[in-house]
Design an enzyme around this catalytic site. Structure first.
Site, PDB file in Angstrom:
ATOM      1  N   LYS A   1      68.500  24.165  -7.300  1.00 50.92           N
ATOM      2  CA  LYS A   1      67.440  23.189  -7.043  1.00 50.92           C
ATOM      3  C   LYS A   1      66.098  23.641  -7.646  1.00 50.92           C
ATOM      4  CE  LYS A   1      69.652  21.423  -2.833  1.00 50.92           C
ATOM      5  NZ  LYS A   1      69.414  20.902  -1.451  1.00 50.92           N
TER       6      LYS A   1
ATOM      7  N   HIS B   1      72.717  23.402  -3.960  1.00 49.97           N
ATOM      8  CA  HIS B   1      73.608  22.397  -3.360  1.00 49.97           C
ATOM      9  C   HIS B   1      75.026  22.751  -3.757  1.00 49.97           C
ATOM     10  CE1 HIS B   1      75.490  18.570  -2.329  1.00 49.97           C
ATOM     11  NE2 HIS B   1      76.129  18.687  -3.481  1.00 49.97           N
TER      12      HIS B   1
ATOM     13  N   ASN C   1      66.020  24.543  -0.334  1.00 54.98           N
ATOM     14  CA  ASN C   1      67.065  25.493   0.081  1.00 54.98           C
ATOM     15  C   ASN C   1      67.909  26.007  -1.093  1.00 54.98           C
ATOM     16  OD1 ASN C   1      68.623  23.210  -0.300  1.00 54.98           O
ATOM     17  ND2 ASN C   1      69.717  23.356   1.650  1.00 54.98           N
TER      18      ASN C   1
ATOM     19  N   TYR D   1      72.481  11.457  -3.863  1.00 59.44           N
ATOM     20  CA  TYR D   1      72.418  11.677  -2.409  1.00 59.44           C
ATOM     21  C   TYR D   1      72.606  10.370  -1.624  1.00 59.44           C
ATOM     22  CZ  TYR D   1      71.020  16.595  -2.751  1.00 59.44           C
ATOM     23  OH  TYR D   1      70.983  17.954  -2.963  1.00 59.44           O
TER      24      TYR D   1
ATOM     25  N   GLU E   1      80.890  13.891  -7.195  1.00 55.37           N
ATOM     26  CA  GLU E   1      79.658  14.549  -7.643  1.00 55.37           C
ATOM     27  C   GLU E   1      79.787  15.072  -9.073  1.00 55.37           C
ATOM     28  OE1 GLU E   1      78.141  15.975  -3.209  1.00 55.37           O
ATOM     29  OE2 GLU E   1      78.529  17.491  -4.750  1.00 55.37           O
TER      30      GLU E   1
HETATM   31  P1  CMP Z   1      72.278  19.648   0.284  1.00 55.10           P
HETATM   32  O1  CMP Z   1      73.489  20.505   0.436  1.00 55.10           O
HETATM   33  O2  CMP Z   1      71.740  19.495  -1.081  1.00 55.10           O
HETATM   34  O3  CMP Z   1      72.588  18.193   0.884  1.00 55.10           O
HETATM   35  C1  CMP Z   1      71.587  17.372   1.446  1.00 55.10           C
HETATM   36  C2  CMP Z   1      70.273  18.081   1.587  1.00 55.10           C
HETATM   37  O4  CMP Z   1      69.350  17.480   2.483  1.00 55.10           O
HETATM   38  C3  CMP Z   1      70.493  19.460   2.160  1.00 55.10           C
HETATM   39  O5  CMP Z   1      71.103  20.277   1.200  1.00 55.10           O
HETATM   40  C4  CMP Z   1      69.067  19.838   2.572  1.00 55.10           C
HETATM   41  O6  CMP Z   1      68.345  20.441   1.519  1.00 55.10           O
HETATM   42  C5  CMP Z   1      68.414  18.481   2.871  1.00 55.10           C
HETATM   43  N1  CMP Z   1      68.084  18.329   4.291  1.00 55.10           N
HETATM   44  C6  CMP Z   1      66.844  18.183   4.791  1.00 55.10           C
HETATM   45  N2  CMP Z   1      66.875  18.049   6.114  1.00 55.10           N
HETATM   46  C7  CMP Z   1      68.173  18.118   6.489  1.00 55.10           C
HETATM   47  C8  CMP Z   1      68.855  18.058   7.742  1.00 55.10           C
HETATM   48  N3  CMP Z   1      68.204  17.886   8.899  1.00 55.10           N
HETATM   49  N4  CMP Z   1      70.213  18.173   7.748  1.00 55.10           N
HETATM   50  C9  CMP Z   1      70.888  18.330   6.584  1.00 55.10           C
HETATM   51  N5  CMP Z   1      70.297  18.384   5.373  1.00 55.10           N
HETATM   52  C10 CMP Z   1      68.951  18.293   5.322  1.00 55.10           C
END
Ligand code: CMP
Length: 140
Positions: free
Chosen positions: A10, A116, A113, A50, A127
């Site tokens: 990311k 992904h 974070n 998403y 995906e």
């Molecule tokens: P990712 O695995 O990319 O999939 C969805 C993303 O939403 C997740 O990582 C997080 O970076 C983001 N996100 C933000 N808030 C939440 C939440 N409460 N629960 C899950 N994903 C979240």
């Protein structure tokens, strides 16, 4: 079984200049990078990627973050690639991620974070198709 999974480094981790460190973890775990591409996602691409989260309260922040800078997208292939990549990443919330995982080591917050990874074979297929036509996957 040998699986493929979609991985995205990311904008936060690309900005931190840790693409190579994250790739080294994939490789050390026996995951092979069989396709890769750097891109700056458009809003539409991020929203489509998403789409399953469209109704979630964090959707808009997630999309804003994902288009805030370039990302590195790759297909990882290997035995149990989906679960293996999820183990390497650690929990979605870096505060809850196990020590030594990518998110524990490189991520700041649940939005920023670092990575992904697909969560199941069905989502992995969808995906991967989002970003790589099959002729651009180099499995052998
Ligand atoms: P990712 O695995 O990319 O999939 C969805 C993303 O939403 C997740 O990582 C997080 O970076 C983001 N996100 C933000 N808030 C939440 C939440 N409460 N629960 C899950 N994903 C979240």
């Amino acid at each position: 079984a040998v699986e493929r999974t979609l991985s995205i480094i990311k904008p936060d981790a690309v900005a931190k200049n840790v693409i190579g460190q994250i790739y080294a973890r994939f490789e050390a775990a026996g995951l092979k990078i069989v396709a890769a591409r750097m891109t700056h996602l458009s809003r539409l691409e991020a929203e489509n990627f998403y789409a399953v989260h469209r109704q979630r309260p964090f959707f808009n922040d997630l999309v804003e973050f994902m288009i805030s800078g370039p990302v590195m997208i790759q297909v990882l292939e290997g035995e149990n690639a989906i679960a293996k990549n999820r183990e390497l990443m650690g929990a979605t919330d870096p505060q809850k991620a196990d020590k030594g995982t990518i998110r524990a080591d490189f991520a700041e917050s649940i939005d920023a974070n670092a990575v992904h990874g697909s969560d199941a074979p069905e989502t992995a297929a969808v995906e991967i198709a989002c970003f790589f036509p099959s002729l651009n996957i180099y499995s052998r």
